[in-house]
Design a protein around this motif. Structure first.
Motif, PDB file in Angstrom:
ATOM      1  N   GLY A   1     -20.823   8.386  19.911  1.00 18.29           N
ATOM      2  CA  GLY A   1     -20.073   6.997  19.902  1.00 18.29           C
ATOM      3  C   GLY A   1     -19.831   6.497  21.140  1.00 18.29           C
ATOM      4  O   GLY A   1     -19.391   5.440  21.496  1.00 18.29           O
ATOM      5  N   LEU A   2     -19.828   7.472  22.259  1.00 16.96           N
ATOM      6  CA  LEU A   2     -19.689   7.254  23.808  1.00 16.96           C
ATOM      7  C   LEU A   2     -20.580   5.925  24.061  1.00 16.96           C
ATOM      8  O   LEU A   2     -21.734   6.011  23.907  1.00 16.96           O
ATOM      9  N   VAL A   3     -20.196   5.248  24.959  1.00 20.07           N
ATOM     10  CA  VAL A   3     -21.111   3.946  25.644  1.00 20.07           C
ATOM     11  C   VAL A   3     -21.317   4.342  27.029  1.00 20.07           C
ATOM     12  O   VAL A   3     -20.327   4.482  27.810  1.00 20.07           O
ATOM     13  N   LYS A   4     -22.464   4.132  27.578  1.00 23.89           N
ATOM     14  CA  LYS A   4     -22.703   4.566  28.858  1.00 23.89           C
ATOM     15  C   LYS A   4     -22.704   3.285  29.847  1.00 23.89           C
ATOM     16  O   LYS A   4     -23.408   2.257  29.444  1.00 23.89           O
ATOM     17  N   LYS A   5     -21.969   2.986  30.701  1.00 21.62           N
ATOM     18  CA  LYS A   5     -21.923   1.971  31.697  1.00 21.62           C
ATOM     19  C   LYS A   5     -21.792   2.586  33.200  1.00 21.62           C
ATOM     20  O   LYS A   5     -20.868   3.385  33.584  1.00 21.62           O
ATOM     21  N   ASP A   6     -22.816   2.080  34.023  1.00 20.26           N
ATOM     22  CA  ASP A   6     -22.557   2.582  35.560  1.00 20.26           C
ATOM     23  C   ASP A   6     -22.712   3.956  35.365  1.00 20.26           C
ATOM     24  O   ASP A   6     -21.677   4.402  36.295  1.00 20.26           O
ATOM     25  N   ASP A   7     -23.645   4.562  34.706  1.00 23.22           N
ATOM     26  CA  ASP A   7     -23.462   5.961  35.042  1.00 23.22           C
ATOM     27  C   ASP A   7     -22.063   6.940  34.500  1.00 23.22           C
ATOM     28  O   ASP A   7     -21.916   7.978  34.748  1.00 23.22           O
ATOM     29  N   LYS A   8     -21.378   6.088  34.022  1.00 21.48           N
ATOM     30  CA  LYS A   8     -20.163   6.791  33.123  1.00 21.48           C
ATOM     31  C   LYS A   8     -20.227   6.610  31.870  1.00 21.48           C
ATOM     32  O   LYS A   8     -20.647   5.544  31.395  1.00 21.48           O
ATOM     33  N   PHE A   9     -19.487   7.304  31.093  1.00 17.10           N
ATOM     34  CA  PHE A   9     -19.291   7.128  29.449  1.00 17.10           C
ATOM     35  C   PHE A   9     -18.022   6.823  29.193  1.00 17.10           C
ATOM     36  O   PHE A   9     -16.872   7.317  29.996  1.00 17.10           O
ATOM     37  N   TYR A  10     -17.992   5.929  28.272  1.00 16.04           N
ATOM     38  CA  TYR A  10     -16.490   5.296  27.818  1.00 16.04           C
ATOM     39  C   TYR A  10     -16.357   5.407  26.146  1.00 16.04           C
ATOM     40  O   TYR A  10     -17.376   5.287  25.558  1.00 16.04           O
ATOM     41  N   GLY A  11     -15.125   5.643  25.955  1.00  8.03           N
ATOM     42  CA  GLY A  11     -14.884   5.565  24.551  1.00  8.03           C
ATOM     43  C   GLY A  11     -14.136   6.898  24.335  1.00  8.03           C
ATOM     44  O   GLY A  11     -13.946   7.676  25.023  1.00  8.03           O
ATOM     45  N   ARG A  12     -13.977   7.036  22.987  1.00  8.37           N
ATOM     46  CA  ARG A  12     -13.155   8.605  22.525  1.00  8.37           C
ATOM     47  C   ARG A  12     -14.241   9.315  21.727  1.00  8.37           C
ATOM     48  O   ARG A  12     -14.939   8.615  20.674  1.00  8.37           O
ATOM     49  N   GLY A  13     -14.046  10.525  22.034  1.00  6.46           N
ATOM     50  CA  GLY A  13     -14.958  11.432  20.976  1.00  6.46           C
ATOM     51  C   GLY A  13     -14.206  11.716  19.825  1.00  6.46           C
ATOM     52  O   GLY A  13     -13.949  12.948  19.586  1.00  6.46           O
TER      53      GLY A  13
END
Length: 745
Positions: free
Chosen positions: A486-498
């Motif tokens: 479910g993590l979302v990738k933006k600017d080579d970083k991952f956002y969200g909660r696992g």
């Protein structure tokens, strides 16, 4: 062929001519003379002659005697089918006051089963155009939408399917295949459209007629019985886990869910075999429950039923020491209850009797006899119940079934004398073989997420690489992988909660709908029709929606639902269900309550299942139900979907706040203000007022101190109004948004 099967098949096929007649195909004078009632200048009930011709075209001429059901002076099995047809017609058909044209019997479409359910105001009528029971279903508000051309096209396909099989009907398997083909092609053909409402399908009328005919053949035309069976404590069975090992958990969950489905069918089929009934006497089977129409049970029949009940429960004792049990109950009734408007009384009586039977103490099974002695070498490390060193044979069996269920095998095979004979295979090698993609079709909600090439290239799995060996394309994802996906990738970083989320849900007031919602028109044909179409929503429509999402199906069928997935996909799925169940039924009486519980994937599934169940119960306690509980906050489904749109507003505000150092901090402070607003609502004491009423001034102070742009401040003050209006419920979209912007380290 058994005599009961011969009369059952003839009764089941007695009206197949209604299908053929509507194609516009011709019929010979000799067929009319032999099968249609003759009057001075014309023949009536022409469909009977078409039935005889259709049976010839199907290669099933041995059952033509059922086509004589409208002739006079019949005897023997022909007379029994005639009586059964009259009982079923009396039960099913309600006279229409519509003015009919001569072609209405061809152009009229069948009403949806949801169109005749209501408690106050009668709903608008909707119809199913002629179609097969597969894929997405068409629904229309227009009644006269069928044609001879549509019937002819479908009839040709039907004959082609029938002729693929070499039927000899010496076993249940052949009958199940025919029944399954018939269901696919005749579910949306009205049984009767002449001077009657088109609200019972040809399939359901045929099933009712066959069941009644067998009951009369075995008993008499005056007295009958209804038998009900129920796999009780289903969730306790599926989620029971007391062992220390979490190995094979996902496999065992899906295997146990299948086991519930198959054992329900197994017990029903064994009952009809032992009571000399036919497969057609199983008038309903879904969600771990079945109903069988029978001749009036004799003392010997009741002893057989008790013997079957004791047998199945002794088998359950081996698996979980009767934490789960199978309940069988029955009631007797006479032929007067086949009149339209009388059958609802039978269903009420059966429900009361069944509740009484469920509460009976099972005194003849000593559950723990010798248990302590048997446990001297330990208990199963997975279930923690069965005495075993290592893994018990039952958990090994469930593991094997769970593995094969998702590997594309074609058949589910089993013998009626052994509940542990269930095998998943590519060949038929048991007494009964259900098929996952052919006939006899068994719809199994069995969607599991698998690794795609894109998944493996995403880089997300580096966060859990210490927990797992290498993964490969096509393999089933673990709950850890589903959570990370479910993590979302933006600017080579991952956002969200696992995080995972558990969704538990069921349709509200379904028992009340079945018994009271059809008013004086409750029949087992209508109940069967309604039950099948509800089950179809969960086992077909919903499964089609989630097949490409990170969602794992534990069970879905009848009216129950249990899904595990990434919390974002679970919330989207819940919203889809609420919207599409409404579109599917087009009836305000059909709604669903749910519990959604967010958790880390390391928490035991059987534990979070209990939390989700608590949430479901809280939703059910709302006035009018139709609600969801998430973050331990309960609200109506419509309000929940409205609040989810607030998440988009928070995102819009966040994009403007990012430029300000205090921006993100401000969003987190909103959680404090929401809590103060809720405390003020719950506690009206002076101390509470002095402490919590400050939230409004604190909110205004932060806005004015930290932000200068007037348009931005106007947006932020809208949040203040939402806090006033929604209170703690606003925490749901805000928390979900804050999860989405959190960087995963």
């Amino acid at each position: 062929m058994k005599q009961v099967d011969k009369i059952a098949l003839a009764a089941f096929l007695h009206d197949i001519g209604k299908f053929r007649q509507r194609t516009g195909r011709s019929i010979s004078e000799s067929d009319l003379h032999l099968f249609a009632p003759s009057h001075k200048t014309y023949y009536s009930h022409l469909h009977a002659a078409h039935s005889a011709k259709a049976l010839e075209e199907m290669g099933l001429e041995e059952f033509i005697f059922g086509a004589k059901h409208h002739l006079d002076n019949l005897e023997g099995d022909e007379e029994i089918i005639q009586i059964a047809d009259r009982y079923a017609s009396s039960l099913d058909r309600k006279e229409s006051r519509d003015i009919l044209s001569k072609d209405d019997f061809i152009t009229s479409a069948i009403e949806t089963p949801f169109s005749y359910v209501y408690f106050d105001k009668e709903p608008k009528k909707y119809y199913y155009p002629l179609q097969k029971l597969e894929g997405k279903l068409e629904i229309s508000d227009k009644k006269n939408i069928n044609s001879k051309e549509k019937y002819e096209e479908l009839y040709q396909e039907f004959l082609k399917e029938i002729k693929k099989y070499k039927f000899d009907f010496t076993n249940m398997q052949d009958i199940l295949v025919l029944k399954s083909i018939f269901e696919k092609y005749t579910t949306f053909i009205p049984s009767s459209t002449y001077k009657t409402y088109p609200d019972v399908s040809l399939y359901d009328h045929s099933l009712s007629t066959a069941a009644i005919a067998v009951a009369i053949k075995n008993g008499n035309k005056e007295e009958f019985s209804l038998i009900q069976g129920d796999f009780s404590a289903i969730q306790s069975f599926i989620f029971s886990k007391f062992g220390e090992s979490n190995r094979f958990l996902a496999k065992i969950l899906r295997a146990k869910s299948l086991f519930v489905n198959i054992v329900t069918d197994l017990v029903a089929l064994r009952i009809v075999r032992e009571l000399n009934l036919s497969v057609f006497n199983i008038v309903m089977s879904a969600g771990g429950k079945f109903t069988i129409l029978s001749h009036k049970l004799t003392k010997e029949d009741k002893e057989k039923l008790n013997s079957i009940k004791n047998w199945i429960n002794r088998e359950f004792q081996k698996v979980n020491y009767l934490q789960t049990k199978f309940v069988i109950g029955w009631i007797d009734f006479d032929k007067s209850k086949f009149k339209l408007g009388e059958f609802s009384e039978i269903l009420r009586d059966l429900a009361k009797e069944f509740e009484r039977v469920k509460l009976e103490f099972e005194s003849d099974i000593n559950v723990f006899d010798g248990y302590i002695e048997n446990c001297k070498n330990g208990v199963c490390e997975i279930c923690g119940i069965v005495p075993a060193k290592g893994v018990c044979k039952y958990c090994e069996k469930f593991k094997e079934i769970g593995e094969k269920l998702v590997k594309g095998y074609k058949y589910i095979n089993f013998n009626l004398d052994d509940i542990f004979s269930i095998e998943i295979s590519n060949k038929k090698d048991k007494e009964i073989s259900f098929c996952l993609n052919d006939y006899p079709l068994k719809r199994v909600a069995n969607v599991v997420p698998k690794f795609s090439k894109e998944d493996l290239e995403s880089g997300k799995y580096k966060f859990i690489s210490d927990k797992f060996d290498e993964v490969s394309e096509g393999k089933i994802k673990s709950f850890y992988h589903i959570a990370i996906d479910g993590l979302v990738k933006k600017d080579d970083k991952f956002y969200g909660r696992g995080y995972l989320a558990i969704l538990k849900a069921d349709i509200d007031n379904l028992g009340k709908i079945f018994i009271y919602g059809m008013r004086k028109e409750t029949t087992f044909s209508r109940i069967l029709y309604l039950s099948r179409m509800i089950d179809y929503f969960f086992t077909n429509c919903l499964m089609e929606f989630i097949k490409n999402k990170n969602i794992y199906t534990v069970f879905a069928g009848g009216d129950d639902l249990f899904l595990i997935g990434h919390y974002e996909d679970i919330i989207k799925t819940h919203s889809w269900i609420i919207k599409n169940l409404k579109d599917y039924t087009k009836n305000k009486e059909f709604h669903l309550s749910a519990g959604i519980y967010l958790t880390r994937p390391s928490v035991p599934i059987h534990l979070i299942s209990e939390f989700a169940e608590e949430g479901l119960n809280k939703s059910k306690s709302l006035k009018g139900k139709d609600g969801v509980t998430i973050f331990d906050i309960s609200m109506k489904n419509e309000e929940f979907n409205t609040l989810l749109k607030k998440r988009e507003f928070f995102e819009e505000v966040y994009e403007k706040l990012k430029e300000n150092k205090s921006g993100v901090t401000f969003l987190y402070r909103l959680l404090d203000f929401i809590e103060m607003r809720e405390n003020l609502k719950k506690d009206k004491s002076l101390k509470s007022i002095l402490r919590n009423s400050r939230w409004r001034y604190m909110f205004r102070y932060l806005v004015e101190k930290n932000f200068e742009d007037k348009s931005l401040k106007d947006k932020l003050y809208l949040i203040g109004k939402d806090i006033e209006d929604y209170g703690e419920k606003l925490r749901v979209p805000l928390s979900l948004f804050l999860y989405s912007i959190r960087e995963r380290s």
